[in-house]
Design a protein around this motif. Sequence first.
Motif, PDB file in Angstrom:
ATOM      1  N   CYS A 127       7.591   0.813   4.390  1.00  0.00           N
ATOM      2  CA  CYS A 127       7.233   1.797   3.566  1.00  0.00           C
ATOM      3  C   CYS A 127       7.067   3.199   3.832  1.00  0.00           C
ATOM      4  CB  CYS A 127       5.781   0.949   2.888  1.00  0.00           C
ATOM      5  SG  CYS A 127       4.303   1.468   3.868  1.00  0.00           S
ATOM      6  N   CYS A 151       4.750  -4.775   4.720  1.00  0.00           N
ATOM      7  CA  CYS A 151       6.295  -4.371   4.595  1.00  0.00           C
ATOM      8  C   CYS A 151       6.787  -4.421   5.723  1.00  0.00           C
ATOM      9  CB  CYS A 151       6.448  -2.857   3.815  1.00  0.00           C
ATOM     10  SG  CYS A 151       5.619  -1.659   5.046  1.00  0.00           S
ATOM     11  N   CYS A 207       0.853  -1.382   0.227  1.00  0.00           N
ATOM     12  CA  CYS A 207       0.047   0.293  -0.009  1.00  0.00           C
ATOM     13  C   CYS A 207       0.901   1.497  -0.120  1.00  0.00           C
ATOM     14  CB  CYS A 207      -0.992  -0.006   1.319  1.00  0.00           C
ATOM     15  SG  CYS A 207      -0.193   0.112   2.861  1.00  0.00           S
TER      16      CYS A 207
HETATM   17  S1  FES Z   1       3.388  -1.458   2.059  1.00  0.00           S
HETATM   18 FE1  FES Z   1       1.409  -1.340   3.330  1.00  0.00          FE
HETATM   19  S2  FES Z   1       2.039  -1.005   5.339  1.00  0.00           S
HETATM   20 FE2  FES Z   1       3.888  -0.876   4.051  1.00  0.00          FE
END
Ligand code: FES
Lengths: 153, 719
Positions: free
Chosen positions: A59, A47, A39
Amino acid sequence: MATNINVNGASVAIEADPDTPLLWVLREHLGLKGTKYGCGISACGACTVHMDGMPVRSCVLPLEGVGTARITTIEGLESPAARAVRDAWIALDVVQCGYCQSGQIMSAIALLEGTPAPTDEDIDGAMSGNICRCATYLRIRAAIRAAAAALKA
Amino acid sequence: MGIDAGISRRGFLKGAGGAGLVIGVTLSGLGRGRVMAGEAPFAPNAFVRVSPDNLVTVVIKQFEMGQGVTTGLATLVADEMDADWSQIRTEFAPADLALYKNLFFGIQATGGSNSIANSYDQMRRAGAMARAMLVAAAAKAWNVPADSVSVSKGVLTAGARRAVFGDVASAAARLPPPDDVVLKRPDRFTLIGKHVGRLDSPAKSTGKETYTIDMDLPGLLTAVTAKPPRFGATVKSFDASDALAVKGVRHVVGIPEGVAVVAEGTWPALKGRKALRVEWDESGAERRSSDDLVAEYRLLLDKPGAVAVRRGDPPGGLAAAVKTVDAVLEFPYLAHAAMEPMNCIAWLHDGTLETWSGHQAPTMDQLNMAAAAGLPVDKVVLHTLPSGGSFGRRSTFDGDHIVEAVRVAKAVGGTAPIRLQRMREDDMRAGYYRPLYVHRVRAGVDAAGKLCGWSHRIVGQSIYSASPAAAAAMKDGVDDSSVEGAANTPYAIPNLQVDLHSPGPEVPVHVWRSVGNSHTAYAMETVMDELAGLAGRDPVEFRLALLTEQPRHAGVLRLAAEQANWGSALPDGVARGVAVHRTFNTSVAQVVELGLDDDGTIRVRRVVVAVDCGRVVNPDIVRAQMEGGVGFGLSAALLSELTLDKGAAVERNFDAFQVLRIDRMPAVEVHIVESDEAPTGVGEPGVPPVAPAIANAVAALTGTRVRRLPFARWKPGTA
Ligand code: FES
Ligand code: FES
């Protein structure tokens, strides 16, 4: 300009803009692909890595924010809790597509390292930041309970 | 070595060195298989390799998106071979229509929950053929009759003689194929129907599985595309100068879909995209919002649509009713929101296009990509990787993200392999949604309390009118995928009509786990429940009375009711609801128990599932698919909605597009009907019954019939 960070016990020099999220540093600079993108806004947990043992969403953590913290990824885990979680995940066939599972496992290990005998509420609380679109949630709960039991034994 | 040569020519044995045994079986013929050698008159299937190091490789023709098909197909082969489960390896098939088509679809594709169903005999024959040739090779080497050789767990024995598959693989490869194979009687199965662990669990539990987002190639560049905010808009002009100034950005290219920024990594690509200036041409753009569409669709409810089914005398039946339901139901657009956002690697080199992606429909993707690349189809080589979910999203008829990757690769002149990566926002905005639908159902019961008429009008975009098989898929103006689950209802409804309007907003739509059943089951099962109430009958009994000709469907309903103690007392504030639905030949009944939190939030506590999917290959995977299907259905029932605002998607990430999280996952109990019938699928059929079962429980608890999904928009005390 290189930024030095500590990943899975080794100090590494990263040539990347300081605002680069740790997620992309891990995946694209260090080749640690177990940590996933889902996301980019801290809403799904795919992540998740450990920063000094605490689960964080890589992320939204910029490279310049890592400092001297120890970063651990799914590739670098070797604690008893990590082994118990991994074994339980495989024994119960938790995974479906598997894409969320590195993040789930990182959250689960952090939970068990702080709370060795979690209740269902503890589990739901610690794991509700991790989306599984395949909805493997029942088995995630069961595997965490199984891992907790194995650690106690 | 005719066998090897024949298959090698198809590029099949690349890297396998020609050693060992390769097995092909014909598509047709009951229990008969034949290895095709040399100039094969028919194209054979090729599914099994046995190497001298004693590994058995099963080639998986269906797409693995988490549903467990890899394990299932390998189980079929391994059981008939009497292989040891630990020697089984798998690889995904290349694109090859003749060898690897889905026998039900006629193209190489995964969908309709039919992976096991279409492969069940084919894969077992492949395994049986391998076993017969290994046995023949051992018999020859030992100079004993073949029927004195027995096989168990990958070991061949005859008296004191003993060999493993690898020992005789090369000898077996030189033998003529048997004319005939005998498949096992079910009571001889050693793996089918038993507990077999998923083959992909270890890799997926350690972060080692390689998805498209993880694939690496020398010189690989990452592309992200700037797309118009509204559906139907296009690029008018763009200024790339600032984007090109971003460190790591290598190219900025205009493609029909938008403007792609190509960079040395994801973050530079995203920074480049941020710096890009694009002017959009919105003259042809969609400007309507979801509310506008609902209003327009509601107007269409008053006009007769294309008739999908008509039996008896629907108006007469309704006229005879003493009590009626007249329900208008609304269903929003839904994104698939698979955890791995859509992506594809495209590499143009040496006059070929090579791609890596979760190719759910390889031969369709191949055609789409060949057209986009301007190459002959046989110059397009696909590598299929497992994907982080799909739920139908990776099977779009125009191959949207796959074609986009090819266009970027072409635009940069084939200088490097390109990974087109959609970020979550791109993925959610891209469309290919489960269409927005509005239904109106008028139905009634007569003085005897019997269902006497059911008129059902459905309004929503057609999915298959955009498919290459539109002509075959659309019958008399009816897209079956819009009415399935209603028009083919198993209930013996006298005086039934289902008709359809298929308007066409500028929003791409596509199949979404369980397709039409994702909304028709809600309409059928909530109205059925309401009618039972009007008739003063128990909802389970009322349904069973309409299912006397459908023993398997009735069977799951009875089983779920029994296991849930249907009719027994519940604590205050808790209610039960039931629903039963058949999706792609698999019947699933669910009984939910739920209550309301203090703030009115629905809290589903328990879901009892009964499923009849014929012969079960892997009971634990069936359970997992039912659990996951319930969870996926709960997201749509309770939380998810993709809203259109003046032609643009509102929800763009998981902060706004809500999906189920662990704290709202109920206990799920799965009961599987034992059956000798042909196997049917389980990937989708667990989804449709959840929402109506919840609605029926909410009605039992509050007296309110909720007509619009998701429930998040409903507050107790309102309709
Ligand atoms: S990629 Fe979704 S929380 Fe980091
Ligand atoms: S296993 Fe597919 S998203 Fe969790």
